[in-house]
Design a protein around this motif. Sequence first.
Motif, short mmCIF file in Angstrom:
data_model
loop_
_atom_site.label_atom_id
_atom_site.label_comp_id
_atom_site.label_asym_id
_atom_site.label_seq_id
_atom_site.Cartn_x
_atom_site.Cartn_y
_atom_site.Cartn_z
N THR A 1 20.21 41.46 22.61
CA THR A 1 19.06 40.82 22.68
C THR A 1 18.05 41.56 21.74
O THR A 1 17.15 40.77 20.96
CB THR A 1 18.28 40.93 24.00
N GLY A 2 17.70 42.82 21.93
CA GLY A 2 16.82 43.47 20.81
C GLY A 2 17.03 42.94 19.19
O GLY A 2 16.26 43.04 18.33
N GLU A 3 18.52 43.36 18.99
CA GLU A 3 18.90 42.84 17.68
C GLU A 3 18.63 41.41 17.38
O GLU A 3 18.04 41.08 16.38
CB GLU A 3 20.14 43.15 17.63
N LEU A 4 18.87 40.56 18.17
CA LEU A 4 18.59 39.17 17.93
C LEU A 4 17.04 38.98 17.56
O LEU A 4 16.69 38.34 16.82
CB LEU A 4 19.11 38.25 19.19
N PHE A 5 16.22 39.56 18.44
CA PHE A 5 14.76 39.47 18.28
C PHE A 5 14.39 39.83 16.73
O PHE A 5 13.51 39.38 16.21
CB PHE A 5 13.93 40.31 19.32
N LEU B 1 5.98 34.26 13.15
CA LEU B 1 5.76 35.64 13.92
C LEU B 1 5.06 36.70 13.16
O LEU B 1 4.18 37.76 13.49
CB LEU B 1 7.00 36.36 14.28
N GLY B 2 4.85 36.28 11.77
CA GLY B 2 3.99 37.28 10.77
C GLY B 2 4.91 38.56 10.70
O GLY B 2 6.08 38.59 10.75
N GLU B 3 4.37 39.24 9.50
CA GLU B 3 5.31 40.42 8.91
C GLU B 3 5.45 41.44 9.93
O GLU B 3 6.24 42.24 9.77
CB GLU B 3 4.61 40.82 7.58
N GLN B 4 4.47 41.52 10.80
CA GLN B 4 4.54 42.62 11.75
C GLN B 4 4.44 42.09 13.33
O GLN B 4 3.26 41.64 13.57
CB GLN B 4 3.63 43.76 11.85
N PRO B 5 5.50 41.55 13.92
CA PRO B 5 5.45 40.92 15.13
C PRO B 5 4.84 41.71 16.06
O PRO B 5 4.63 42.89 16.18
CB PRO B 5 7.05 40.83 15.72
N THR C 1 12.61 38.50 11.47
CA THR C 1 12.64 39.05 10.12
C THR C 1 13.40 38.35 9.11
O THR C 1 13.07 38.36 7.93
CB THR C 1 12.87 40.57 9.97
N HIS C 2 14.25 37.69 9.39
CA HIS C 2 15.43 36.98 8.60
C HIS C 2 15.70 35.58 8.85
O HIS C 2 16.63 34.97 8.38
CB HIS C 2 16.67 37.79 8.71
N SER C 3 14.81 35.11 9.68
CA SER C 3 15.08 33.53 9.92
C SER C 3 13.84 32.70 9.49
O SER C 3 12.56 33.37 9.19
CB SER C 3 15.33 33.25 11.58
N ILE C 4 13.84 31.43 9.75
CA ILE C 4 12.55 30.78 9.67
C ILE C 4 11.67 30.77 10.70
O ILE C 4 10.34 30.71 10.14
CB ILE C 4 13.06 29.06 9.89
N LEU C 5 11.79 31.69 11.62
CA LEU C 5 10.85 31.99 12.57
C LEU C 5 9.87 33.21 12.09
O LEU C 5 8.96 33.63 12.78
CB LEU C 5 11.38 32.71 13.91
#
Length: 314
Positions: free
Chosen positions: A168-172, A185-189, A177-181
Amino acid sequence: MNTTPAIAAVDWGTTRLRAWLLAGDGKVLAEQRGDDGLITAREAGFSNVLERHLAAMDAPATLPVVICGMAGSRQGWIEAAYVDVPAPINAILQGAIRVPDTARDVRIVPGLAQRMADAPDVMRGEETQLAGANLTAEGQHLVCMPGTHSKWVMVEDGAVTGFGTWPTGELFSVLATHSILRHSLGEQPAAVAAGNDSFRYWCRQAFQDGGDVSSRLFAIRAAGLLQDLTANEAAARLSGLLIGGEIASARRRYGNTGGSVVLVGSGALAALYAEALGLAGLQVRSVDADAAVRAGLFAAARENGMIARKEETA
């Protein structure tokens, strides 16, 4: 108070290292933390890194050391072969192997392997936290251990009978940082608080979806374009969906188990999981992850005769 160290205990992860000097009663006498995980230690030398941290804590030259985590991996200091489940927790600890060619007694606790054809899995480090989580020797316990790769573990009558990993943490991190999302979320979620209403709402939505949250993810981007969803709310929404999805999925795999979960974690992440587990209707007993790994390493030292058992010192 006893101020003489009996053992050095080390939790050696992929990127981080935590080390403690422990007295004969398990009390912490000194502590060291650093970015000296597996990756760094492979270049600097595991013995060099360990001795530097021990010297910083004024550890005696003959003090024994017990280690868990990635130092025992195939890429680590020396491989501590996995113990296959089902396995009694005390038998796992007793399987600690000694590192050869070291001036002091250094031993590494093995990890666990689940060799099921349809659910292969491994862990290193979490097995030691289980040993220090104060689980009763009898009965069934479902243990949730959140992190980059969250572990859910079934313990029955003192033995690990099965476990699963949810990244889960890796998916977040990957989605943020590497998807359209990443545009949402911005540079620093933003950090997400456990009481965040959006986090709570989307946890519940994930429960209702039975853990299948993939169809909800792109909507985070769409909500930013169409509904002015802020970056902070986007982070809370993504966190709620992923953690809620993990919990729903784990409940399907392991059943209700009496409606209770032992949560081994620390900090803000543990608070998020405690909130989400409560929203799922589960009773939570929280155990601090640092305290658990220290207690587990201390137990491993006793199981391997590195320090005296209680009955031997009574």
